[in-house]
Design an enzyme around this catalytic site. Sequence first.
Site: not given
Length: 802
Positions: A489-491, A493-496, A512, A604
């Site tokens: 996953g990625d967003g 502010t961060a990647v997982v 994370k 959120d």
Amino acid sequence: MPQTSAWQLNDTTARPPPPPPPPGSEAGGSDGASMNGANTLPRVSKRVSAAGKTSNIPRFKRPHLPHSTRPLSAVLTSSSSPVVHRKISPSSSAPSTSSAHRRFSHLPQQHFHHHIHHNQTAVISEETLTTPRASTLNLNQTSVFPTAISQGSMPNSGTNTAEASMTSSVCAMETEGTNGDELAESRDMVSEMQRRCRIGPSGYPHLLKAKRLRFYRNGDQYFKGIQYALQSDRVKSMQPLMEDLMKTVICDSTALPHGIRHIFTIDGAQRITSVDQFEDGGGYVCSSTDAFKPVDYSRAAEPSWRLTLANRYNRHLETKKLALSVVEPCHENTDFVFPRIIKVIRNGVKPRRISRHLLNKKTARSFDQVLRDLTFVVKLDSGAIRKLFTLSGRPVLSLQDFFRDDDVFVAYGGNEKMAADDLLVASEEHKSVGSGTSSNMRRTSRRSTMPNRNESLRHDRSGSVIPDQDQQRLPPLLDEKFQLVRLIGDGNTAVVYEVIDKTNNDDRKAMKVIARENVIGKEHLIEMELAILQKIDHTFIVQLYDHWFVDDSYYLSLELIEMGDLFEHLRIVRRVPERDAVRMMTCLGQALEYIHELGIVHRDVKLENLLIVKDEFGELGVKLADFGLAAEMPKDFGVLSTICGTPTYVAPEVLNKTGYGCKVDIWAAGVILYAILVGFPPFQSSDGSEQDLFSAIMSGEFSFPSPSWDDVSWSVRHLIMCLIHTDPFHRYSAGELLNDEWMVNLGDVDPEYEEWAHRFVQSKMHVEEEQETPYEYYTSRRTSMDELSESAAVEFSYSCES
């Protein structure tokens, strides 16, 4: 022996004159209620009609007498016979044999020359017995008002006349042998009764002066306030006052969305809890919440100073060439205003600071207001913002220019000149500006540039965090403990990553990574997330195992959920049966109840942050993840004001900037329940515009269209309406969500409750639901997930403190 003085309270409201008291009754006063200085409320006696029937309706008829013929209210006499006071009106038609006439006929005629003509007989008319006098006070004592009487013109010194209250009459009779102590005691008693009954020297009650107050709206610096006359004898508590103020123009739907529930002093130092705390001439602030917003309310009514401009097209001129003048507040047309986020680039050395600002009906009332607010937000070194340009080079000259296609602007001071290079966005700025900005500085189609998933509204925590293939490795300290498996996953502010814990039996966990470019200047935000994650430990919340800060980057070891999130699950199954929805909402409700009891707001809650899990029986559940926007509620029972969340799930109080609390998570839970049951959210826009989406959210109007909702129970629709309620005070809490009938019975409710829910929903729906045509049904099904991913979810990551 001097006669013993006695206070007698005789109810004279709509009663016939009492018979003369027997001799010696003056001293006892046995038939009257002893006052002892107390201000006893009068009783309302039953009146007898002409037909002899008793009526409980009091007769409070005030005689219409001119000022020159008003009757005396109190008579002081030296006669040895007791005097029972009654109002006297000049009436030649009244019978002269009445008892009242006999009592006053022995007095000299000149005693009444101020009220009765010499050629008329002083009598008591039957009509005067209906005056609003509540009681008669008979005082058998020496001169009661010597000072007031001595100042009047009394032709006969033996008989003194003074006026008393219209609500109570005082009569005194001078007796021989009265000593000084008894006289002083009588005067003290009368003075006390005067004070309690508010009897003035004119004989009429003092008219309590109304307090002149000015009330303002909380946080509204452009409202001049309203004048209000507070009469303490009419308004005795805060609730009637607030209800009366609600009927005035002060009750604005935006500034006071929940009415008036609190009143503060103008400086916010004190909350008014009693009408006695109001001071004459004071200013006070009405609020819907207990959070006072410090604004210079006293200057709201003053004219504002601004630059004198020949027209609105020369705002780019230098400040020194313009003069100052006083102008009246301008009322511009705001029909085109809708809630939207604009990005303002502060001109200067690149990379430049980019600020985000929310425009709505409250914050965009005029062009000058927006400039002042942006000046405060952007904070140019040169002072106030004098010029704004879009990235295409078009100047912003009116309020309507903020609501066109462009939403990115460059701000300049009065002495700054625009250069072509200023309109070019650097690579470091591109991510913060958003995906709507392209290299040619023109916005392309909104639908083609929106992300595939709902992105949160975040403040300066954006930036490219996806590393290159060569950089997908952990620091040496962590590389010894964990082995990278894959990117899951990625967003923003961060990647997982999925990792294997080498030190713990090769357990699979999630790692994370918050890259260094997202850490600089935002350490307090990340530390807040870590502090919250370390506090919580719940079955339905993703667990934090450990964290490290290495090479200016954060690494968080989290519980691994392999089944993905609810968003991806819904893309596959399209809709969830009610029985599965009950279990998912139970997991979410328990997680929210847990964090809300700790004073934590997630802010959120959405499909992407609910991870799918299965129990040993194969039943689906969810776990709440991603506390990047979570915050703790203020300790002083205040509210939060940071605008953040995801557009599809954001609550109306967040957009209205009225302050919010834990109930924003409940609103999002209602949107999720709606979406998983039918495959599309309750609030959506056909063209992906922010205007339609935010307008629908703030109105709170949604429907259950057919045939999508034909197979869904009415009890769950009732629950959704209780969750998606525009008023947070009437919105369900997490505990009420868990105790709902549909939740407790796992979707299998009694037929009686289902019928009741059916009637309730139909009575509360704002608009009659229209039947969908087959084409509309097909398009809604086909694009339902596109709406979830694209509906107003363009990466307008923003956050602004009110």
